[in-house]
Design a protein around this motif. Structure first.
Motif, PDB file in Angstrom:
ATOM      1  N   ASP A   6     -27.161  -5.181  23.880  1.00 41.13           N
ATOM      2  CA  ASP A   6     -27.268  -3.822  23.343  1.00 41.13           C
ATOM      3  C   ASP A   6     -26.136  -3.524  22.361  1.00 41.13           C
ATOM      4  OD1 ASP A   6     -29.525  -3.397  24.851  1.00 41.13           O
ATOM      5  OD2 ASP A   6     -28.460  -2.448  26.514  1.00 41.13           O
ATOM      6  N   ASN A   7     -24.919  -3.947  22.691  1.00 40.76           N
ATOM      7  CA  ASN A   7     -23.787  -3.731  21.784  1.00 40.76           C
ATOM      8  C   ASN A   7     -23.982  -4.487  20.478  1.00 40.76           C
ATOM      9  OD1 ASN A   7     -22.430  -2.074  23.616  1.00 40.76           O
ATOM     10  ND2 ASN A   7     -21.318  -3.800  24.546  1.00 40.76           N
ATOM     11  N   PHE A   8     -24.464  -5.730  20.580  1.00 44.29           N
ATOM     12  CA  PHE A   8     -24.715  -6.515  19.372  1.00 44.29           C
ATOM     13  C   PHE A   8     -25.787  -5.858  18.510  1.00 44.29           C
ATOM     14  CE2 PHE A   8     -27.491  -9.644  17.301  1.00 44.29           C
ATOM     15  CZ  PHE A   8     -26.593 -10.225  16.423  1.00 44.29           C
ATOM     16  N   TYR A   9     -26.839  -5.374  19.157  1.00 45.19           N
ATOM     17  CA  TYR A   9     -27.933  -4.764  18.386  1.00 45.19           C
ATOM     18  C   TYR A   9     -27.467  -3.483  17.706  1.00 45.19           C
ATOM     19  CZ  TYR A   9     -32.399  -2.675  17.203  1.00 45.19           C
ATOM     20  OH  TYR A   9     -33.433  -2.092  16.517  1.00 45.19           O
ATOM     21  N   ARG A  10     -26.627  -2.689  18.381  1.00 45.94           N
ATOM     22  CA  ARG A  10     -26.131  -1.466  17.758  1.00 45.94           C
ATOM     23  C   ARG A  10     -25.270  -1.776  16.536  1.00 45.94           C
ATOM     24  NH1 ARG A  10     -25.660   0.536  23.156  1.00 45.94           N
ATOM     25  NH2 ARG A  10     -23.493  -0.200  23.245  1.00 45.94           N
ATOM     26  N   LYS A  11     -24.401  -2.777  16.680  1.00 46.09           N
ATOM     27  CA  LYS A  11     -23.567  -3.156  15.543  1.00 46.09           C
ATOM     28  C   LYS A  11     -24.419  -3.719  14.405  1.00 46.09           C
ATOM     29  CE  LYS A  11     -19.439  -4.168  18.308  1.00 46.09           C
ATOM     30  NZ  LYS A  11     -18.472  -5.212  18.729  1.00 46.09           N
ATOM     31  N   TYR A  12     -25.403  -4.532  14.767  1.00 44.94           N
ATOM     32  CA  TYR A  12     -26.294  -5.100  13.747  1.00 44.94           C
ATOM     33  C   TYR A  12     -27.071  -3.999  13.039  1.00 44.94           C
ATOM     34  CZ  TYR A  12     -30.298  -7.541  11.745  1.00 44.94           C
ATOM     35  OH  TYR A  12     -31.271  -7.982  10.887  1.00 44.94           O
ATOM     36  N   GLU A  13     -27.604  -3.062  13.799  1.00 47.11           N
ATOM     37  CA  GLU A  13     -28.389  -1.980  13.214  1.00 47.11           C
ATOM     38  C   GLU A  13     -27.528  -1.115  12.306  1.00 47.11           C
ATOM     39  OE1 GLU A  13     -31.571   1.443  14.718  1.00 47.11           O
ATOM     40  OE2 GLU A  13     -30.102   0.592  16.117  1.00 47.11           O
ATOM     41  N   LEU A  20     -28.923  -1.237   3.699  1.00 47.24           N
ATOM     42  CA  LEU A  20     -30.182  -0.693   3.182  1.00 47.24           C
ATOM     43  C   LEU A  20     -29.949   0.621   2.453  1.00 47.24           C
ATOM     44  CD1 LEU A  20     -32.567  -1.406   6.211  1.00 47.24           C
ATOM     45  CD2 LEU A  20     -32.473  -2.619   4.030  1.00 47.24           C
ATOM     46  N   ASP A  21     -29.011   1.435   2.928  1.00 51.15           N
ATOM     47  CA  ASP A  21     -28.682   2.677   2.232  1.00 51.15           C
ATOM     48  C   ASP A  21     -28.064   2.384   0.872  1.00 51.15           C
ATOM     49  OD1 ASP A  21     -29.642   4.180   4.323  1.00 51.15           O
ATOM     50  OD2 ASP A  21     -27.670   4.441   5.266  1.00 51.15           O
ATOM     51  N   ILE A  27     -36.372   0.958   4.693  1.00 54.50           N
ATOM     52  CA  ILE A  27     -36.970   0.017   5.636  1.00 54.50           C
ATOM     53  C   ILE A  27     -36.212   0.118   6.952  1.00 54.50           C
ATOM     54  CG2 ILE A  27     -37.494  -2.404   6.112  1.00 54.50           C
ATOM     55  CD1 ILE A  27     -37.567  -2.902   3.142  1.00 54.50           C
ATOM     56  N   PRO A  28     -36.892   0.243   8.076  1.00 55.38           N
ATOM     57  CA  PRO A  28     -36.182   0.271   9.360  1.00 55.38           C
ATOM     58  C   PRO A  28     -35.429  -1.039   9.593  1.00 55.38           C
ATOM     59  CG  PRO A  28     -38.453   1.018   9.616  1.00 55.38           C
ATOM     60  CD  PRO A  28     -38.340   0.445   8.232  1.00 55.38           C
ATOM     61  N   PRO A  29     -34.224  -0.968  10.165  1.00 55.30           N
ATOM     62  CA  PRO A  29     -33.463  -2.201  10.436  1.00 55.30           C
ATOM     63  C   PRO A  29     -34.215  -3.174  11.342  1.00 55.30           C
ATOM     64  CG  PRO A  29     -32.071  -0.257  10.696  1.00 55.30           C
ATOM     65  CD  PRO A  29     -33.475   0.237  10.526  1.00 55.30           C
ATOM     66  N   LEU A  33     -34.504  -7.412  11.251  1.00 54.32           N
ATOM     67  CA  LEU A  33     -34.301  -8.301  12.395  1.00 54.32           C
ATOM     68  C   LEU A  33     -35.551  -9.130  12.664  1.00 54.32           C
ATOM     69  CD1 LEU A  33     -32.574  -9.258  14.770  1.00 54.32           C
ATOM     70  CD2 LEU A  33     -33.436  -7.310  16.093  1.00 54.32           C
ATOM     71  N   LEU A  34     -36.715  -8.514  12.515  1.00 55.12           N
ATOM     72  CA  LEU A  34     -37.968  -9.242  12.704  1.00 55.12           C
ATOM     73  C   LEU A  34     -38.121 -10.347  11.662  1.00 55.12           C
ATOM     74  CD1 LEU A  34     -40.645  -9.484  14.242  1.00 55.12           C
ATOM     75  CD2 LEU A  34     -41.621  -7.806  12.657  1.00 55.12           C
ATOM     76  N   SER A  35     -37.683 -10.084  10.432  1.00 56.04           N
ATOM     77  CA  SER A  35     -37.759 -11.120   9.397  1.00 56.04           C
ATOM     78  C   SER A  35     -36.845 -12.293   9.740  1.00 56.04           C
ATOM     79  CB  SER A  35     -37.387 -10.531   8.035  1.00 56.04           C
ATOM     80  OG  SER A  35     -36.014 -10.189   7.978  1.00 56.04           O
ATOM     81  N   HIS A  36     -35.659 -12.005  10.309  1.00 54.73           N
ATOM     82  CA  HIS A  36     -34.784 -13.091  10.761  1.00 54.73           C
ATOM     83  C   HIS A  36     -35.508 -13.976  11.783  1.00 54.73           C
ATOM     84  CE1 HIS A  36     -30.777 -12.187   9.054  1.00 54.73           C
ATOM     85  NE2 HIS A  36     -31.181 -10.925   9.075  1.00 54.73           N
ATOM     86  N   ILE A  37     -36.122 -13.322  12.771  1.00 57.04           N
ATOM     87  CA  ILE A  37     -36.778 -14.066  13.847  1.00 57.04           C
ATOM     88  C   ILE A  37     -37.973 -14.868  13.320  1.00 57.04           C
ATOM     89  CG2 ILE A  37     -38.030 -13.822  16.027  1.00 57.04           C
ATOM     90  CD1 ILE A  37     -36.343 -11.325  16.567  1.00 57.04           C
ATOM     91  N   LEU A  38     -38.793 -14.254  12.484  1.00 53.70           N
ATOM     92  CA  LEU A  38     -39.975 -14.942  11.962  1.00 53.70           C
ATOM     93  C   LEU A  38     -39.597 -16.128  11.083  1.00 53.70           C
ATOM     94  CD1 LEU A  38     -42.319 -11.934  11.092  1.00 53.70           C
ATOM     95  CD2 LEU A  38     -42.540 -13.554  12.983  1.00 53.70           C
ATOM     96  N   LEU A  39     -38.640 -15.918  10.189  1.00 58.08           N
ATOM     97  CA  LEU A  39     -38.222 -17.018   9.318  1.00 58.08           C
ATOM     98  C   LEU A  39     -37.564 -18.144  10.122  1.00 58.08           C
ATOM     99  CD1 LEU A  39     -36.824 -15.021   6.268  1.00 58.08           C
ATOM    100  CD2 LEU A  39     -38.890 -16.413   6.336  1.00 58.08           C
ATOM    101  N   GLY A  40     -36.800 -17.763  11.155  1.00 55.92           N
ATOM    102  CA  GLY A  40     -36.209 -18.793  12.005  1.00 55.92           C
ATOM    103  C   GLY A  40     -37.254 -19.587  12.755  1.00 55.92           C
ATOM    104  N   ALA A  41     -38.263 -18.896  13.288  1.00 56.18           N
ATOM    105  CA  ALA A  41     -39.329 -19.590  14.020  1.00 56.18           C
ATOM    106  C   ALA A  41     -40.130 -20.501  13.092  1.00 56.18           C
ATOM    107  CB  ALA A  41     -40.253 -18.564  14.682  1.00 56.18           C
TER     108      ALA A  41
END
Length: 259
Positions: A6-13, A20-21, A27-29, A33-41
């Motif tokens: 949770d701490n990592f996700y808050r810092k990442y977000e 993005l600003d 685009i929602p953060p 994160l989903l693009s990271h996961i999809l490209l990694g997979a």
């Protein structure tokens, strides 16, 4: 573990939202994160299909998961920054001419914002809105400098603040500022052209060990896989990564020039 995640996700977000600003992407953060996961997979599956179990899947997974999305965001941020700086120099000249014609600073700025498109208009429109809501003009410019994070905007905000506090011809100051920005951009382009060969050599030197390792693994994967089956092999890999990072750090420091 859940708390650490949770701490990592808050810092990442928070970090992704700030990026993005800066590039004005609504685009929602979570999508990043989903693009990271999809490209990694996709990279891992592709690497497994091409090169087996070890180095190729790991390399392509790392490229897809960590490198590609980060590079894309940096490229978008850099392009927007360059476009803003190019517009900013022209806008300062137009603002100086508007002041010479008799307009006030707010009238001139409102006119310039309407004439220019994004990203200049999207960054300076909040300044007009804040002043209309009662925020002091100097404070609105400080907020602009914090939001844009550009040396040119910092100089602009300082120049306007000094001119309004001690007097002086703001139009002449802005005209000189526009000339300074253009000259510095031209100097930056010359420096990049001169150092392009050295930067290319540094990138090739850093990538060469990994390219050789990948080639050797593809030629003889059974022999090369011993590197991943013994703890000494993993120590060697970690040592190479650390030395690569140290080398890139010092090369970056050597070639970094303050304009």
């Amino acid at each position: 573990i859940k708390k650490a995640v949770d701490n990592f996700y808050r810092k990442y977000e928070h970090a992704v939202s700030a990026t993005l600003d800066e590039i004005a992407l609504s685009i929602p953060p979570q999508y990043i994160l989903l693009s990271h996961i999809l490209l990694g997979a996709i990279g891992f599956i592709l690497g497994t299909a091409i090169g087996g179990k070890y180095i190729v899947p790991v390399i392509i997974f790392t490229v897809g998961f960590a490198i590609i999305p980060t590079i894309v965001l940096r490229i978008l941020k850099k392009r927007r920054q360059e476009k803003f700086e190019a517009q900013f120099a022209d806008a300062m000249r137009a603002l100086a001419n508007s002041l010479k014609s008799g307009l006030s600073i707010m009238q001139a700025l409102d006119f310039i914002v309407k004439q220019y498109g994004p990203p200049f208009s999207t960054e300076f429109y909040p300044v007009l809105r804040e002043v209309m809501l009662g925020v002091p003009f100097e404070k609105a410019l400080e907020n602009l400098a914090k939001r844009v994070k550009s040396e040119d905007v910092d100089v602009f905000a300082t120049a306007v603040g000094v001119a309004k506090s001690v007097g002086g011809s703001l139009s002449d100051i802005l005209a000189d500022l526009a000339d300074f920005i253009v000259n510095r951009r031209n100097f930056r382009k010359k420096v990049k052209a001169i150092t392009a060969e050295a930067r290319g050599q540094a990138i090739m030197l850093g990538a060469l060990p990994w390219l050789v390792a990948l080639a050797l693994y593809l030629i003889d994967p059974e022999t090369y896989s011993t590197l991943f089956s013994h703890w000494l092999g993993w120590v060697a890999i970690v040592a190479v990564i650390i030395l690569e990072l140290v080398g890139f750090y010092f090369l970056r420091k050597i070639m970094q020039i303050d304009y």
